[in-house]
Design a protein around this motif. Structure first.
Motif, PDB file in Angstrom:
ATOM      1  N   ALA A  55    -110.673  63.756-112.837  1.00  0.00           N
ATOM      2  CA  ALA A  55    -111.618  64.399-111.948  1.00  0.00           C
ATOM      3  C   ALA A  55    -111.819  63.609-110.600  1.00  0.00           C
ATOM      4  CB  ALA A  55    -112.689  64.271-112.763  1.00  0.00           C
TER       5      ALA A  55
ATOM      6  N   GLY B  65    -110.398  66.129-108.058  1.00  0.00           N
ATOM      7  CA  GLY B  65    -111.596  66.904-107.606  1.00  0.00           C
ATOM      8  C   GLY B  65    -111.466  66.910-105.992  1.00  0.00           C
TER       9      GLY B  65
ATOM     10  N   ARG C 205    -110.754  70.912-111.226  1.00  0.00           N
ATOM     11  CA  ARG C 205    -111.526  70.223-111.986  1.00  0.00           C
ATOM     12  C   ARG C 205    -110.770  69.752-113.483  1.00  0.00           C
ATOM     13  NH1 ARG C 205    -114.393  73.562-114.359  1.00  0.00           N
ATOM     14  NH2 ARG C 205    -113.383  75.569-113.483  1.00  0.00           N
TER      15      ARG C 205
ATOM     16  N   ASN D 285    -111.821  68.136-117.251  1.00  0.00           N
ATOM     17  CA  ASN D 285    -112.728  68.209-118.230  1.00  0.00           C
ATOM     18  C   ASN D 285    -112.295  68.053-119.711  1.00  0.00           C
ATOM     19  OD1 ASN D 285    -115.678  68.397-116.728  1.00  0.00           O
ATOM     20  ND2 ASN D 285    -114.073  70.384-116.075  1.00  0.00           N
TER      21      ASN D 285
ATOM     22  N   ASN E 159    -117.240  68.755-113.697  1.00  0.00           N
ATOM     23  CA  ASN E 159    -115.967  67.940-113.367  1.00  0.00           C
ATOM     24  C   ASN E 159    -115.974  66.561-113.982  1.00  0.00           C
ATOM     25  OD1 ASN E 159    -113.273  67.375-112.319  1.00  0.00           O
ATOM     26  ND2 ASN E 159    -113.908  66.939-110.375  1.00  0.00           N
ATOM     27  N   GLY E 160    -114.935  66.161-114.867  1.00  0.00           N
ATOM     28  CA  GLY E 160    -115.175  64.738-115.406  1.00  0.00           C
ATOM     29  C   GLY E 160    -116.370  64.913-116.643  1.00  0.00           C
TER      30      GLY E 160
END
Length: 294
Positions: A215, A219, A224, A226, A281-282
């Motif tokens: 991420a 990013g 992204r 996840n 994101n993450g």
């Protein structure tokens, strides 16, 4: 066309005890009792992934099949990577094509770095791009203690569950554009490890760490990363790898009192792949039937 979902569909899901008949690894959907629900007759798309191309590992059955069906009904073409479960993969491809989208079948072993690079190459060659990568393929081997863990089994679980994600991303990175999405199938085990699953649980924790790092790294490029953390989900992996007593009572430990069906896990994958999730994101999204992840 899919059927209209019942408003109380969740209350109609199968509950344990289940038939504890083991099935040969890696398992086939057709051998499972009760049969799993992948959303074949319930998922209704709304164009959230129109024009996108997705590569899903472990896409032949279980969560992978449910995600593939949902993605196709949302407008995506789908490449299905799988080991050798050709019957399951062909069934999944048929559902994709029934939704009016293109399917690409890619059998082979994702523990091999060369094969992983070929997955990306063939997907891009067939569809012209790659927008979504779902790292879903997994191996699970139980052992009651450390002495019972075979080194080959340990290595195999890391090779399929973790290393393959790196191999594929290394090959895919040049093709990923801003807006692309990477989704890892982790597990509630990443937060609450299971005693007989030291290797498997730790691979899922490793995926969560990778996602958190990706991420940050990707990013900056508008890409992204996840993770979805499923709880107990009724897939071929369960009767093919778990102890009889665990299969019989599978999912009973959740507040829901039952395992989730693959169809119930697919919606977060759709959301994370869509442009609506542009600021997610993450994230680690738990789908556990009420089991707490900390």
């Amino acid at each position: 066309m899919p059927d209209t979902p019942s408003p109380n569909a969740a209350s109609q899901r199968p509950e344990p005890p289940f038939e504890a008949k083991p099935i040969p690894y890696p398992g086939r959907s057709s051998e499972m009792q009760p049969p799993p629900d992948h959303g074949e007759h319930s998922y209704v798309g709304s164009g959230q992934l129109a024009g996108k191309v997705a590569l899903i590992t472990g896409g032949d059955s279980g969560i992978g099949r449910a995600v593939a069906i949902a993605y196709a009904r949302e407008g995506a073409d789908v490449a299905l990577a799988y080991l050798d479960e050709h019957d399951d993969a062909q069934d999944t491809a048929a559902w994709i094509e029934k939704a009016g989208r293109r399917a690409l079948l890619l059998p082979g072993d994702v523990s091999d770095a060369g094969h992983c690079a070929a997955l990306v190459e063939r997907t891009v060659a067939e569809f012209g791009k790659l927008d979504v990568f779902v790292n879903n393929a997994a191996v699970q081997v139980l052992a009651d203690d450390i002495e019972g863990i075979e080194i080959a089994d340990w290595d195999r679980q890391y090779a399929v569950n973790v290393h393959a994600m790196f191999y594929i991303l290394k090959a895919a990175s040049p093709h990923l554009k801003p807006g692309a999405s990477i989704i890892a199938t982790a597990s509630v085990n990443a937060k609450n490890p299971v005693e007989q699953q030291l290797a498997y649980s730790s691979t899922k924790a490793a995926l969560c760490n990778m996602v958190a790092n990706l991420a940050k790294i990707l990013g900056k490029r508008g890409i992204r990363a996840n993770a979805v953390l499923p709880g107990p989900i009724w897939t071929p992996l369960i009767p093919a790898t778990m102890y009889t007593s665990q299969v019989e009572s599978f999912g009973s430990m959740t507040p829901a009192g039952r395992p989730g069906q693959p169809a119930e896990v697919a919606p977060p994958y759709v959301m994370l792949a869509s442009d609506a999730a542009s600021y997610i994101n993450g994230a680690m999204i738990a789908v556990t039937g009420g089991m707490v992840t900390i």
